[in-house]
Write a protein that holds these residues in place. Structure first.
Motif, short mmCIF file in Angstrom:
data_model
loop_
_atom_site.label_atom_id
_atom_site.label_comp_id
_atom_site.label_asym_id
_atom_site.label_seq_id
_atom_site.Cartn_x
_atom_site.Cartn_y
_atom_site.Cartn_z
N PRO A 1 -4.15 -14.10 -4.59
CA PRO A 1 -3.45 -14.30 -3.32
C PRO A 1 -3.15 -13.01 -2.55
O PRO A 1 -3.02 -13.04 -1.33
CB PRO A 1 -2.15 -15.00 -3.72
CG PRO A 1 -1.98 -14.74 -5.17
CD PRO A 1 -3.35 -14.52 -5.74
N ILE A 2 -3.04 -11.88 -3.24
CA ILE A 2 -2.78 -10.63 -2.52
C ILE A 2 -3.96 -9.66 -2.60
O ILE A 2 -3.82 -8.46 -2.36
CB ILE A 2 -1.49 -9.95 -3.01
CG1 ILE A 2 -1.57 -9.62 -4.49
CG2 ILE A 2 -0.28 -10.79 -2.69
CD1 ILE A 2 -0.43 -8.76 -4.97
N TRP B 1 -6.29 -9.39 -0.55
CA TRP B 1 -6.60 -8.86 0.78
C TRP B 1 -5.93 -7.51 1.01
O TRP B 1 -6.45 -6.66 1.74
CB TRP B 1 -6.21 -9.86 1.86
CG TRP B 1 -4.73 -10.10 1.98
CD1 TRP B 1 -3.99 -11.00 1.28
CD2 TRP B 1 -3.82 -9.39 2.83
NE1 TRP B 1 -2.67 -10.91 1.64
CE2 TRP B 1 -2.54 -9.93 2.60
CE3 TRP B 1 -3.96 -8.38 3.76
CZ2 TRP B 1 -1.41 -9.48 3.27
CZ3 TRP B 1 -2.83 -7.92 4.42
CH2 TRP B 1 -1.57 -8.48 4.18
N ILE B 2 -4.78 -7.29 0.38
CA ILE B 2 -4.10 -6.00 0.52
C ILE B 2 -4.94 -4.90 -0.12
O ILE B 2 -5.07 -3.80 0.43
CB ILE B 2 -2.69 -6.05 -0.10
CG1 ILE B 2 -1.82 -7.02 0.68
CG2 ILE B 2 -2.05 -4.67 -0.14
CD1 ILE B 2 -0.47 -7.30 0.07
N SER B 3 -5.53 -5.20 -1.27
CA SER B 3 -6.40 -4.23 -1.93
C SER B 3 -7.61 -3.92 -1.07
O SER B 3 -8.03 -2.77 -0.96
CB SER B 3 -6.84 -4.76 -3.29
OG SER B 3 -5.72 -4.95 -4.13
N TRP B 4 -8.19 -4.96 -0.46
CA TRP B 4 -9.33 -4.74 0.44
C TRP B 4 -8.92 -3.88 1.63
O TRP B 4 -9.66 -2.99 2.06
CB TRP B 4 -9.93 -6.06 0.91
CG TRP B 4 -10.75 -6.73 -0.14
CD1 TRP B 4 -10.42 -7.86 -0.83
CD2 TRP B 4 -12.03 -6.32 -0.63
NE1 TRP B 4 -11.41 -8.17 -1.72
CE2 TRP B 4 -12.41 -7.25 -1.62
CE3 TRP B 4 -12.87 -5.26 -0.35
CZ2 TRP B 4 -13.61 -7.14 -2.32
CZ3 TRP B 4 -14.07 -5.16 -1.04
CH2 TRP B 4 -14.42 -6.09 -2.01
N LEU B 5 -7.75 -4.15 2.18
CA LEU B 5 -7.26 -3.37 3.31
C LEU B 5 -7.04 -1.91 2.92
O LEU B 5 -7.42 -0.99 3.66
CB LEU B 5 -5.96 -3.99 3.83
CG LEU B 5 -5.36 -3.38 5.09
CD1 LEU B 5 -6.28 -3.60 6.27
CD2 LEU B 5 -3.99 -3.99 5.36
N LEU B 6 -6.45 -1.69 1.75
CA LEU B 6 -6.24 -0.31 1.28
C LEU B 6 -7.57 0.41 1.08
O LEU B 6 -7.70 1.58 1.43
CB LEU B 6 -5.46 -0.32 -0.04
CG LEU B 6 -3.96 -0.54 0.07
CD1 LEU B 6 -3.34 -0.72 -1.31
CD2 LEU B 6 -3.30 0.61 0.79
N MET B 7 -8.55 -0.28 0.52
CA MET B 7 -9.85 0.36 0.30
C MET B 7 -10.56 0.65 1.62
O MET B 7 -11.22 1.68 1.76
CB MET B 7 -10.74 -0.50 -0.60
CG MET B 7 -10.30 -0.51 -2.04
SD MET B 7 -10.12 1.14 -2.75
CE MET B 7 -11.79 1.69 -2.75
#
Length: 128
Positions: free
Chosen positions: A45-46, A48-54
């Motif tokens: 569920p989160i 997308w935050i990892s993708w955004l950080l990368m």
């Protein structure tokens, strides 16, 4: 040295389990490898935050490389400072951004072990 202590502890736990519990824990499987754990950070569920950080990390890294090329092509000291300091700063920020994912890997490992313990507790004490 700590590996030997861990191996001894794992062996003692395995000896304490009966065959049915060993089979159940074996069905859960071994701890996934490093790369599988890393890709696991990008799901859920989160994720997308990892993708955004990368994505932010890649942009900072790319800008840092571009500025570094301008730094090395600079003809005077002031121009070199103009490109070198932001390049170094962005490179450090990109590295720090990437390192923010490592605590998540450790947290996932701890959660996985807690779930194994929950499974053992849910099965209850054995009457022997």
């Amino acid at each position: 040295m700590s590996t030997n202590i861990t191996d001894d502890l794992d062996r003692m736990i395995d000896e304490a389990l009966d065959a049915e519990e060993r089979e159940l824990l074996g069905a859960i499987g071994e701890e996934p490898g490093y790369f599988k754990q890393v890709w696991g950070v990008f799901g859920g569920p989160i994720g997308w935050i990892s993708w955004l950080l990368m994505a932010a990390q890649l942009i900072m890294f790319g800008a840092s490389i571009w500025m570094a090329m301008r730094f090395f092509a600079a003809s005077d000291t002031l121009e070199a400072l103009h490109w070198g300091i932001p390049s170094a700063t962005l490179l450090i920020l990109a590295t720090m951004t990437k390192l923010t994912l490592w605590p998540t890997l450790q947290a996932n490992r701890v959660i996985r072990e807690v779930k194994r313990l929950e499974l053992q507790v849910a099965r209850g004490p054995k009457d022997k």
